[in-house]
Design a protein around this motif. Structure first.
Motif, PDB file in Angstrom:
ATOM      1  N   THR A 263       0.675  -1.240   0.199  1.00 28.88           N
ATOM      2  CA  THR A 263      -0.093  -0.035   0.221  1.00 28.88           C
ATOM      3  C   THR A 263       0.797   1.212   0.042  1.00 28.88           C
ATOM      4  O   THR A 263       0.587   2.258  -0.842  1.00 28.88           O
ATOM      5  N   SER A 268       2.751   7.465  -5.868  1.00 28.52           N
ATOM      6  CA  SER A 268       1.606   8.467  -5.471  1.00 28.52           C
ATOM      7  C   SER A 268       0.760   9.069  -6.561  1.00 28.52           C
ATOM      8  O   SER A 268      -0.503   9.507  -6.412  1.00 28.52           O
ATOM      9  N   LYS A 270      -1.858   9.279  -9.803  1.00 30.34           N
ATOM     10  CA  LYS A 270      -2.966   8.622  -9.987  1.00 30.34           C
ATOM     11  C   LYS A 270      -3.050   7.569 -11.178  1.00 30.34           C
ATOM     12  O   LYS A 270      -2.357   8.273 -12.144  1.00 30.34           O
ATOM     13  N   CYS A 275      -8.195   0.768 -10.246  1.00 29.12           N
ATOM     14  CA  CYS A 275      -8.966   1.001  -9.286  1.00 29.12           C
ATOM     15  C   CYS A 275      -9.430  -0.155  -8.682  1.00 29.12           C
ATOM     16  O   CYS A 275      -9.618  -0.682  -7.612  1.00 29.12           O
ATOM     17  N   LEU A 278      -6.985  -1.786  -6.344  1.00 32.98           N
ATOM     18  CA  LEU A 278      -6.826  -1.033  -5.143  1.00 32.98           C
ATOM     19  C   LEU A 278      -8.037  -1.400  -4.161  1.00 32.98           C
ATOM     20  O   LEU A 278      -8.134  -1.428  -3.006  1.00 32.98           O
ATOM     21  N   GLU A 297      -5.343   5.316   3.673  1.00 30.49           N
ATOM     22  CA  GLU A 297      -4.516   5.505   2.417  1.00 30.49           C
ATOM     23  C   GLU A 297      -5.162   5.029   1.214  1.00 30.49           C
ATOM     24  O   GLU A 297      -5.074   5.221  -0.002  1.00 30.49           O
ATOM     25  N   LYS A 300      -8.353   6.881  -0.021  1.00 28.48           N
ATOM     26  CA  LYS A 300      -7.923   8.161  -0.784  1.00 28.48           C
ATOM     27  C   LYS A 300      -7.418   7.746  -2.069  1.00 28.48           C
ATOM     28  O   LYS A 300      -8.003   8.495  -2.952  1.00 28.48           O
ATOM     29  N   ARG A 301      -6.682   7.009  -2.487  1.00 25.02           N
ATOM     30  CA  ARG A 301      -6.241   6.217  -3.835  1.00 25.02           C
ATOM     31  C   ARG A 301      -7.699   6.028  -4.710  1.00 25.02           C
ATOM     32  O   ARG A 301      -7.542   6.417  -5.688  1.00 25.02           O
ATOM     33  N   ARG A 304      -9.649   8.986  -5.759  1.00 23.78           N
ATOM     34  CA  ARG A 304      -9.198   9.897  -6.880  1.00 23.78           C
ATOM     35  C   ARG A 304      -9.389   9.134  -8.245  1.00 23.78           C
ATOM     36  O   ARG A 304      -9.197   9.939  -9.169  1.00 23.78           O
TER      37      ARG A 304
END
Length: 588
Positions: A263, A268, A270, A275, A278, A297, A300-301, A304
């Protein structure tokens, strides 16, 4: 694979059983060295000429001059035997599989230049620098052998040197790659080296070493974040093949450590990984009870790039002890993170053809689909359902069909909610944003309150009138067919009840002034205050039967009922585009 031969004499070491090694020469052996369970019957002189440690042990008066125990030799008996053969001048072969353990054993035995020139430590260091650490495959093999000798290799700087070699080769321009590598994930174009050529080979090394190599590659800043992300994803799938299967990952401490490590190892930027990947990591983090910082964390990813997700990806199961089936709070946090991109002015690289307005529309459809799924859970709180639905801005939902489906599903699975809760739930819908098919379904949906049905009828009549005026009086197609894809249906006739009854969700009774019966032809008829309404009618006809109307002298229908107050289409019908009145007909 590189290798190095040392010595020139034939091998004179003989085996007597599994645990005894004897040097077969004319001279009798005069020293016995125990390495673990193995005994080595050797001669003092060859060992004293090469090993500083043996010199010290034989010089010490406290130890036996003929029986020495060396139980902590790095690499055990195998590595010690190679060192002993080197002392005798016997031919030995070093390769990436044994060179690291032999180097550590030589360090343990103090086979340095201070004892004799061109000693074993020196020769191995030359071999590592000139051959092993210059080869991609050999470096990876050597690194894998270091996991059992971690402290020795770190003290000798072997780990750092090997990882620096690997990171440097992974960072070279693909046009300069001339060595062999493993690549089975995609079809290769002949004579073209893929940008992620090195990814698959790194899946064989330990997690700690993998992390250090990726960090070194990031520091060099020559490899794109997409390739680094692909490396992390490939490593994760190789180490946890059942990442998306909860039963495989539950309670595994190693997987928990891996999820937490990768993770923070992800680039960092995008779009470095999908997705979907993730969300699989987040699912695993929740099931393994990883640290909150790790889950935050990942949230957040995901937020985005939420527009890439699917409804199934968002269905994250709750852990034991939770009431609901799915973790709605986690999705609330993800959607909130997505919306912060607009409020916080976060600028990220967007996919071609996509801007933030488009992505909000995509996310709105995603959320509506998710709401329809969690609505099936009878333990889903209405407050969370409403909060998630209201998080999406109105302009992001040009069509409310998906939201209508979710609301209808919630009403179906929660038949005992109060009239106030039903009113809050149905207030999410905007009848003007329902498609004709959804409207046709809504007017026959017996779970909806009457007020909402009346709003839909007024809107449909308004749309029909507007369409007729634009087309010069062309007739509108009959819109009374039932759309079964929404998963429910209202009775064939829309019934009239009091306002309180309509929000309560219960079926109207005879005492409320309504009588229902079936005609000889099988069509359902409802009688309200003497007005009969046949089931298969257009919104205009149904509306005319439910609400008493009168002419205002201008040929325009005006509603005289009070039930439509506060709803779409209340007041004079001219404000909503009602059609001109037609003479009333007695329905028998």
């Amino acid at each position: 694979m590189k290798f190095m031969k040392l010595g020139s004499k034939p091998d004179s070491f003989q085996t007597d059983g599994n645990y005894v090694r004897i040097v077969g020469t004319e001279l009798a052996t005069d020293i016995t060295i125990h390495v673990g369970e193995v005994k080595f019957h050797l001669h003092k002189f060859p060992l004293l000429s090469k090993s500083g440690r043996i010199q010290k042990l034989l010089a010490s008066p406290t130890d036996s001059a003929t029986d020495i125990h060396l139980n902590d030799v790095p690499g055990g008996a195998t590595s010690f035997e190679i060192c002993a053969k080197f002392c005798y001048g016997t031919v030995v072969t070093l390769n990436p599989h044994n060179v690291i353990s032999t180097r550590c054993a030589a360090e343990y035995l103090e086979m340095h230049e201070s004892v004799e020139k061109s000693n074993l430590v020196y020769k191995i260091d030359v071999f590592l620098s000139s051959s092993v650490f210059r080869s991609w495959k050999d470096s990876i093999i050597a690194l894998q052998t270091m996991k059992t000798l971690k402290s020795w290799c770190e003290d000798l700087k072997l780990v750092a040197r090997c990882m620096e070699c690997i990171a440097s080769k992974a960072s070279v321009d693909v046009s300069k790659v001339e060595w062999s590598y493993t690549y089975n994930r995609k079809k290769l174009v002949p004579s073209v080296v893929p940008k992620d050529w090195w990814v698959e080979d790194l899946t064989e090394i330990e997690l700690d070493h993998f992390k250090q190599i990726i960090d070194a590659i990031k520091t060099k800043a020559r490899v794109s974040y997409q390739v680094i992300g692909e490396a992390v994803k490939t490593y994760t799938y190789k180490r946890v093949p059942g990442l998306s299967k909860i039963s495989v990952i539950q309670g595994d401490a190693k997987v928990k450590t891996l999820v937490d490590t990768v993770t923070w190892l992800l680039p960092s930027e995008k779009g470095s990984v999908s997705c979907s990947f993730l969300l699989k990591l987040l699912r695993a983090a929740c099931m393994l009870r990883c640290a909150e910082a790790c889950k935050k964390e990942l949230g957040k990813r995901i937020g985005r790039q939420l527009e890439e997700a699917s409804v199934n990806d968002l269905l994250i199961p709750t852990i034991d002890g939770e009431v609901t089936i799915y973790d709605i709070d986690m999705v609330l946090n993800i959607v909130e993170e997505f919306l912060m991109q607009d409020n916080g002015g976060i600028k990220e690289m967007e996919r071609p053809g996509m801007n933030f307005c488009n992505t909000k529309g995509t996310v709105a459809k995603l959320v509506d689909g998710y709401l329809a799924e969690v609505a099936k859970d009878r333990n889903t709180p209405l407050s969370k359902f409403l909060y998630l639905a209201e998080m999406i801005p109105n302009e992001s939902r040009p069509v409310h069909d998906g939201l209508y489906r979710a609301v209808d599903m919630y009403l179906k699975e929660h038949p005992n909610i109060s009239k106030g809760e039903k009113k809050k739930l149905c207030s999410l819908l905007d009848c003007r944003r329902l498609s004709p098919d959804a409207c046709a379904h809504a007017v026959q949906n017996e779970r909806l309150p009457l007020r909402l049905v009346v709003q839909v009828l007024f809107h449909e009549q308004s749309r029909t009138s507007a369409s007729a005026s634009v087309s010069g009086g062309s007739t509108r197609a009959d819109n009374s067919s039932v759309v079964t894809s929404y998963g429910s249906s209202r009775s064939a006739a829309t019934t009239t009840t009091t306002e309180d009854d309509s929000w309560d969700g219960s079926a109207p009774s005879v005492e409320d002034g309504e009588k229902r019966h079936t005609t000889n032809g099988g069509d359902l008829i409802s009688g309200v205050n003497g007005i009969k309404v046949k089931g298969n009618m257009t919104p205009k006809t149904i509306l005319g039967k439910i609400l008493p109307v009168k002419s205002n002298g201008t040929g325009v229908l005006v509603s005289s009922g009070s039930d439509s107050s506060g709803s779409l289409g209340s007041g004079s019908a001219s404000q909503v585009g009602m059609a001109k009145a037609t003479p009333a007909r007695n329905v028998r």
